[in-house]
Design an enzyme around this catalytic site. Sequence first.
Site, mmCIF file in Angstrom:
data_model
loop_
_atom_site.group_PDB
_atom_site.id
_atom_site.type_symbol
_atom_site.label_atom_id
_atom_site.label_comp_id
_atom_site.label_asym_id
_atom_site.label_seq_id
_atom_site.Cartn_x
_atom_site.Cartn_y
_atom_site.Cartn_z
ATOM 1 N N GLY A 292 106.270 31.429 26.645
ATOM 2 C CA GLY A 292 106.656 32.626 27.383
ATOM 3 C C GLY A 292 106.724 33.813 26.445
ATOM 4 N N CYS B 49 106.246 26.163 22.376
ATOM 5 C CA CYS B 49 106.489 27.553 21.981
ATOM 6 C C CYS B 49 107.875 28.015 22.461
ATOM 7 C CB CYS B 49 105.365 28.441 22.495
ATOM 8 S SG CYS B 49 105.347 30.105 21.768
ATOM 9 N N TYR B 50 107.945 28.911 23.421
ATOM 10 C CA TYR B 50 109.246 29.364 23.930
ATOM 11 C C TYR B 50 110.040 28.197 24.499
ATOM 12 C CZ TYR B 50 112.700 32.116 26.531
ATOM 13 O OH TYR B 50 113.882 32.647 27.015
ATOM 14 N N HIS C 233 100.673 26.056 20.497
ATOM 15 C CA HIS C 233 100.163 25.872 21.856
ATOM 16 C C HIS C 233 99.102 24.776 21.869
ATOM 17 C CE1 HIS C 233 102.045 29.307 23.960
ATOM 18 N NE2 HIS C 233 102.043 29.864 22.763
ATOM 19 N N GLU D 7 97.890 23.357 24.411
ATOM 20 C CA GLU D 7 97.062 23.431 25.612
ATOM 21 C C GLU D 7 95.799 24.256 25.421
ATOM 22 O OE1 GLU D 7 100.002 26.913 26.147
ATOM 23 O OE2 GLU D 7 99.871 24.975 25.114
ATOM 24 N N ASP E 246 85.021 25.170 48.423
ATOM 25 C CA ASP E 246 86.342 24.717 48.871
ATOM 26 C C ASP E 246 86.325 24.294 50.334
ATOM 27 O OD1 ASP E 246 86.941 25.654 46.349
ATOM 28 O OD2 ASP E 246 87.721 27.559 47.079
ATOM 29 N N LYS F 212 89.646 24.094 40.915
ATOM 30 C CA LYS F 212 88.253 24.124 41.377
ATOM 31 C C LYS F 212 87.419 22.974 40.825
ATOM 32 C CE LYS F 212 86.394 27.291 43.223
ATOM 33 N NZ LYS F 212 86.088 27.624 44.632
#
Length: 527
Positions: free
Chosen positions: A61, A88-89, A176, A178, A234, A382
């Site tokens: 964050g 992180c945060y 991070h 990710e 979709d 997606k």
Amino acid sequence: MTEQTETSQRPVLVVDFGAQYAQLIARRVREAGVYSELVPHTASAAEIAAKNPIGIILSGGPSSVYEPGAPTLDPGVFDLNVPTLGICYGFQVMAQALGGVVANTGLREYGATDASIIRDESVLFDGQPAEQNVWMSHGDQVSEAPAGFDVLARTGATPVAAFGSDARRMYGVQWHPEVKHSDHGQRIIENFLHKAAGLAADWNSGNVIAEQVERIRAQVGSGRVLSALSGGVDSAVSTALVHKAVGDQLIAVFVDHGLLRKGEREQVEQDYVASTGVRLVTVDARHTFLEALAGVSDPEEKRKIIGREFIRAFERVQRELVDEAKADGEPIRFLVQGTLYPDVVESGGGAGTANIKSHHNVGGLPEDLQFELVEPLRTLFKDEVRAIGRELGLPEVIVGRQPFPGPGLGIRIVGEVTADRLEILRDADAIAREELTKAGLDAEIWQCPVVLLADVRSVGVQGDGRTYGHPIVLRPVSSEDAMTADWTRLPYDVLSRISNRITNEVREVNRVVLDVTSKPPGTIEWE
């Protein structure tokens, strides 16, 4: 309208502290074969416990834990005995809540950073090198780990860059994992999920199909179902999924709202029906939509009008088919939509997030909606939808199609939507798509919105005369899930051909510009 339970699988909850990449964490968890959901940091321990999570990940964050009003977390979350990873945060929030020390030392780390793993026997770093490149973005730092936690990693500026307790199954990293820039980030997430939390990698498209088919049958029973089929990925996949579940109880409805690109209607009426055998009803509502959009320039209002008129069109079909439905003994009260997780998040749902824009199929729905919604893709990104489409046997021409928004060209005209402006944009869009296909670039870009700045005019010179025409914007983007995106670096010769053709062939356009903004800060669509 009823809110259906999304999935029977217990989730890994990603607690969002306002991170730019919170949704990316959720995606990385799913890539590891585990179902995940986003929740806001304001959720209480009881609310989190009620979701019966099998793991918790605390996101990064932009705040400092010392700032007045900084995002916090109910400390009771740490007493739920659920495996937890702080990033992180979230790492700092965890440290502070468990008795560690977070300090503002004035030392900052941003971008690529060398990290040293000092306790590689921890399951979090199992099978990883002692030295690795990680992606940092922090000012504050954890200067002392909580009691009972081992310091697992450090950097030149951060003595406690990771900590953990195998006994409590709680861990944290300052960087991070990710993002792709962290060389072994996905391995860290997988180690947390599979080795620390002991979770199986059983989230996949086949399981999703089986679960959703069962859920659709339970929801619909013997009822008749209408499906909103736009021809996009979709709606095509959601229609195929419901068709697999209920067969001939389903009628697909294609609404030609006049906001389509060239060839869209023909593609739906021919390609999709030929590949699936679904019964299709086409509604010509071009005049109705244009009339409703007359004089409207505000993008949020446009989206809501388009969402409302879609529903009204389906209601007209519902009334027209009422005699047929009565003959079968069942009314038509269900409506299938291809709503995805990013639609929900950006419309202010799912994780307590801000309303970035109201998607026509979420925030744009009328309050007096008479249908019960069936949304089998509501929890999916997606690429997960494409995988399900392939599993269902849909042809690649449908599954691999670049995204096109439900509101169509109505949100690619910045300004009022009129028939003349739609023709201008339709012609420009067709040229861009044709040239990108000729250049073999369709697979390299997520999509390329072509935008008409209808309320803007620029001076040009064409045929030795002064012109005062509209600019066209090209917006080629690359993305994994539409939650974040970067502009695609198209070859200059391709851009040149597109620009030359549009300014030569499309009336009232004398300038073509390129949008080189990432998401964030910009969204993929201009409106």
